[in-house]
Design an enzyme around this catalytic site. Sequence first.
Site, PDB file in Angstrom:
ATOM      1  N   LYS A  22       0.830  -1.208   0.000  1.00  9.69           N
ATOM      2  CA  LYS A  22       0.000   0.000   0.000  1.00  9.69           C
ATOM      3  C   LYS A  22       0.866   1.261   0.000  1.00  9.69           C
ATOM      4  O   LYS A  22       0.624   2.196  -0.774  1.00  9.69           O
ATOM      5  CB  LYS A  22      -0.909   0.009   1.228  1.00  9.69           C
ATOM      6  CG  LYS A  22      -1.706   1.299   1.412  1.00  9.69           C
ATOM      7  CD  LYS A  22      -2.534   1.278   2.674  1.00  9.69           C
ATOM      8  CE  LYS A  22      -1.797   1.808   3.872  1.00  9.69           C
ATOM      9  NZ  LYS A  22      -1.871   3.274   3.991  1.00  9.69           N
ATOM     10  N   ASN A  23       1.874   1.291   0.868  1.00 10.12           N
ATOM     11  CA  ASN A  23       2.684   2.501   1.018  1.00 10.12           C
ATOM     12  C   ASN A  23       3.517   2.805  -0.217  1.00 10.12           C
ATOM     13  O   ASN A  23       3.973   3.934  -0.394  1.00 10.12           O
ATOM     14  CB  ASN A  23       3.585   2.388   2.245  1.00 10.12           C
ATOM     15  CG  ASN A  23       2.809   2.489   3.543  1.00 10.12           C
ATOM     16  OD1 ASN A  23       1.667   2.942   3.559  1.00 10.12           O
ATOM     17  ND2 ASN A  23       3.420   2.049   4.627  1.00 10.12           N
ATOM     18  N   ARG A  93      -3.348  10.826   4.006  1.00 12.05           N
ATOM     19  CA  ARG A  93      -2.215  11.717   3.787  1.00 12.05           C
ATOM     20  C   ARG A  93      -1.545  11.521   2.426  1.00 12.05           C
ATOM     21  O   ARG A  93      -1.014  12.466   1.860  1.00 12.05           O
ATOM     22  CB  ARG A  93      -1.181  11.502   4.893  1.00 12.05           C
ATOM     23  CG  ARG A  93      -1.648  11.942   6.269  1.00 12.05           C
ATOM     24  CD  ARG A  93      -0.568  11.709   7.292  1.00 12.05           C
ATOM     25  NE  ARG A  93       0.673  12.337   6.893  1.00 12.05           N
ATOM     26  CZ  ARG A  93       0.950  13.627   7.046  1.00 12.05           C
ATOM     27  NH1 ARG A  93       0.049  14.426   7.574  1.00 12.05           N
ATOM     28  NH2 ARG A  93       2.104  14.121   6.665  1.00 12.05           N
ATOM     29  N   CYS A 117      -4.916   9.309   9.706  1.00 12.79           N
ATOM     30  CA  CYS A 117      -5.193   8.669  10.990  1.00 12.79           C
ATOM     31  C   CYS A 117      -4.812   9.571  12.153  1.00 12.79           C
ATOM     32  O   CYS A 117      -3.882  10.386  12.056  1.00 12.79           O
ATOM     33  CB  CYS A 117      -4.410   7.362  11.109  1.00 12.79           C
ATOM     34  SG  CYS A 117      -4.973   6.084   9.987  1.00 12.79           S
ATOM     35  N   ARG A 122       1.604  14.979  12.126  1.00 16.98           N
ATOM     36  CA  ARG A 122       2.397  14.524  10.987  1.00 16.98           C
ATOM     37  C   ARG A 122       2.495  15.687  10.005  1.00 16.98           C
ATOM     38  O   ARG A 122       1.857  15.698   8.963  1.00 16.98           O
ATOM     39  CB  ARG A 122       1.750  13.286  10.348  1.00 16.98           C
ATOM     40  CG  ARG A 122       1.552  12.155  11.328  1.00 16.98           C
ATOM     41  CD  ARG A 122       0.734  11.017  10.766  1.00 16.98           C
ATOM     42  NE  ARG A 122       1.480  10.203   9.821  1.00 16.98           N
ATOM     43  CZ  ARG A 122       0.995   9.128   9.223  1.00 16.98           C
ATOM     44  NH1 ARG A 122      -0.236   8.729   9.466  1.00 16.98           N
ATOM     45  NH2 ARG A 122       1.719   8.448   8.369  1.00 16.98           N
ATOM     46  N   PRO A 123       3.285  16.693  10.344  1.00 16.99           N
ATOM     47  CA  PRO A 123       3.321  17.911   9.524  1.00 16.99           C
ATOM     48  C   PRO A 123       3.944  17.678   8.156  1.00 16.99           C
ATOM     49  O   PRO A 123       4.701  16.730   7.946  1.00 16.99           O
ATOM     50  CB  PRO A 123       4.188  18.863  10.365  1.00 16.99           C
ATOM     51  CG  PRO A 123       5.042  17.966  11.200  1.00 16.99           C
ATOM     52  CD  PRO A 123       4.199  16.764  11.492  1.00 16.99           C
ATOM     53  N   VAL A 124       3.600  18.589   7.233  1.00 21.98           N
ATOM     54  CA  VAL A 124       4.111  18.471   5.870  1.00 21.98           C
ATOM     55  C   VAL A 124       5.126  19.565   5.562  1.00 21.98           C
ATOM     56  O   VAL A 124       5.446  19.799   4.402  1.00 21.98           O
ATOM     57  CB  VAL A 124       2.944  18.531   4.849  1.00 21.98           C
ATOM     58  CG1 VAL A 124       2.020  17.337   5.023  1.00 21.98           C
ATOM     59  CG2 VAL A 124       2.178  19.840   4.969  1.00 21.98           C
ATOM     60  N   ASP A 125       5.649  20.210   6.587  1.00 21.82           N
ATOM     61  CA  ASP A 125       6.590  21.305   6.342  1.00 21.82           C
ATOM     62  C   ASP A 125       7.830  20.833   5.597  1.00 21.82           C
ATOM     63  O   ASP A 125       8.385  21.567   4.762  1.00 21.82           O
ATOM     64  CB  ASP A 125       6.980  21.995   7.651  1.00 21.82           C
ATOM     65  CG  ASP A 125       7.587  21.044   8.664  1.00 21.82           C
ATOM     66  OD1 ASP A 125       7.072  19.914   8.802  1.00 21.82           O
ATOM     67  OD2 ASP A 125       8.572  21.419   9.318  1.00 21.82           O
ATOM     68  N   LEU A 126       8.280  19.588   5.848  1.00 20.78           N
ATOM     69  CA  LEU A 126       9.461  19.089   5.138  1.00 20.78           C
ATOM     70  C   LEU A 126       9.165  18.889   3.659  1.00 20.78           C
ATOM     71  O   LEU A 126      10.045  19.104   2.809  1.00 20.78           O
ATOM     72  CB  LEU A 126       9.952  17.786   5.759  1.00 20.78           C
ATOM     73  CG  LEU A 126      10.431  17.854   7.213  1.00 20.78           C
ATOM     74  CD1 LEU A 126      10.979  16.511   7.645  1.00 20.78           C
ATOM     75  CD2 LEU A 126      11.494  18.934   7.377  1.00 20.78           C
ATOM     76  N   ASP A 308       4.939   0.669  11.945  1.00 21.77           N
ATOM     77  CA  ASP A 308       3.687   0.099  11.442  1.00 21.77           C
ATOM     78  C   ASP A 308       3.476  -1.356  11.859  1.00 21.77           C
ATOM     79  O   ASP A 308       2.428  -1.936  11.562  1.00 21.77           O
ATOM     80  CB  ASP A 308       3.631   0.207   9.915  1.00 21.77           C
ATOM     81  CG  ASP A 308       3.252   1.609   9.457  1.00 21.77           C
ATOM     82  OD1 ASP A 308       2.855   2.427  10.300  1.00 21.77           O
ATOM     83  OD2 ASP A 308       3.357   1.880   8.243  1.00 21.77           O
ATOM     84  N   ILE A 330       8.547   7.055  16.715  1.00 25.19           N
ATOM     85  CA  ILE A 330       8.190   7.676  15.438  1.00 25.19           C
ATOM     86  C   ILE A 330       6.951   8.558  15.574  1.00 25.19           C
ATOM     87  O   ILE A 330       6.957   9.726  15.174  1.00 25.19           O
ATOM     88  CB  ILE A 330       7.940   6.597  14.361  1.00 25.19           C
ATOM     89  CG1 ILE A 330       9.143   5.643  14.269  1.00 25.19           C
ATOM     90  CG2 ILE A 330       7.674   7.260  13.008  1.00 25.19           C
ATOM     91  CD1 ILE A 330      10.443   6.290  13.879  1.00 25.19           C
ATOM     92  N   ARG A 400      -8.599   0.050   4.752  1.00 25.60           N
ATOM     93  CA  ARG A 400      -7.633   0.989   4.179  1.00 25.60           C
ATOM     94  C   ARG A 400      -6.310   0.313   3.838  1.00 25.60           C
ATOM     95  O   ARG A 400      -5.581   0.798   2.962  1.00 25.60           O
ATOM     96  CB  ARG A 400      -7.370   2.147   5.156  1.00 25.60           C
ATOM     97  CG  ARG A 400      -8.555   3.073   5.376  1.00 25.60           C
ATOM     98  CD  ARG A 400      -8.129   4.285   6.191  1.00 25.60           C
ATOM     99  NE  ARG A 400      -6.949   4.894   5.574  1.00 25.60           N
ATOM    100  CZ  ARG A 400      -5.913   5.392   6.265  1.00 25.60           C
ATOM    101  NH1 ARG A 400      -5.914   5.354   7.576  1.00 25.60           N
ATOM    102  NH2 ARG A 400      -4.895   5.925   5.631  1.00 25.60           N
TER     103      ARG A 400
END
Length: 421
Positions: A22-23, A93, A117, A122-126, A308, A330, A400
């Site tokens: 999936k990932n 995400r 989830c 889980r920021p997206v700044d990077l 995970d 994590i 999912r």
Amino acid sequence: MDRIIIQGGARLEGRIPISGAKNSALKLMAAALLTDEAVTLTNMPRLADSRFMGHLLAKLGVVVEEGDGAELNLHAGVIADTYAPYDLVRKMRATFNVLGPLLAREGHARVSLPGGCAIGARPVDLHLKALEALGARIEVSEGYVDATAPAGGLVGGEIDLPFASVGATEHAMLAAALARGETVIENAAREPELADLAAMLTAMGALVEGAGTSTIRIQGQRRLRGVRHHVVGDRIETATYALAVAATGGDCVLDGANWSHNKSLWRAMGDAGVTVEPADQGVRVARNGERLTAVDIETQPYPGFPTDAQAQFMALMTLAEGTSVIRETIFENRFMHAPELTRLGADISVHGSEAVVRGVPRLRGAQVMATDLRASVSLVIAGLAAEGETVVNRVYHLDRGFERLEAKLSGCGARIERRSD
């Protein structure tokens, strides 16, 4: 709402097929935006998440068609829209990763900030800083990211990640594939899914070196071609079924599993008293009936123990002799399964990022509630090993990330079924 009913105590014996990852699959689907030629993905998992991504890609103008078996055909001949609305991005995400390909190909994009989830921030700044390193101008307002490339398109650059973010590494790779010149990603994530993405981008014409190491170099191209690509097997699904077999004292071969992708888990399972060994085109997992031994683990970026698989391993440790300490480094809030496991008779105490699991001789079935994808399947594992009936509610989380879960388990002897109210 669907529930899963489990009559515990049956050993798992036989063979379990492992689906595509999936990932990996979700990012490979996003990569189809980088070319106006047809892309075919084989070994595609049939999941709610892949359907969500397909809906978003169709809204952007991609022709999305399921082929025979586990095949998915994607054709972004013309990008009809560069706007990804909240209603389509909030569900998970991974949909946010259309931003880079749209920006690289069309020069602009407007994409909602993602949902996903409830397992911590889980920021997206990077992700955004990586795109800025390629020359993009980024503005964030009212829950949306507006990105614009410079005249002439994105330009290769140096991206030094403060930590090995999988999502940011993948997003940078996608955008860099159409950027002019060389992009260097330092402190890159090393997960097998990144190597899978690199293989697909290389087959499309980009030059990608170093995937699987901490430094990735990408020579972008003006245009990429279509490709037929086989999705790598899912190492988290592999880990999940391996732990289910161990919990029930079973003996199964996981067909299509890649031995090398889960070595940290295999070491921990071996220390716990489980036999794990390479098999013909897969991995064999067996337990001889003796009680498990408690093992401490700490989640780490790949090749360390995967976050995970933490919930699933905790389910196994509830039955081990001794005390296991599980440290989650994590994500915060990723012990939401612990209170539900205690409903089955587990002895677990949580202190911040550490859970102490004192093994018990047996678990007993009960009503439990799924809280997120990996937590959901940990309850299934515990239910398979427990005495009596376990009912897992809110199992839409499972859909999912796990394809045909009940069918795969019942095919090896589990007494499990899905019911709808």
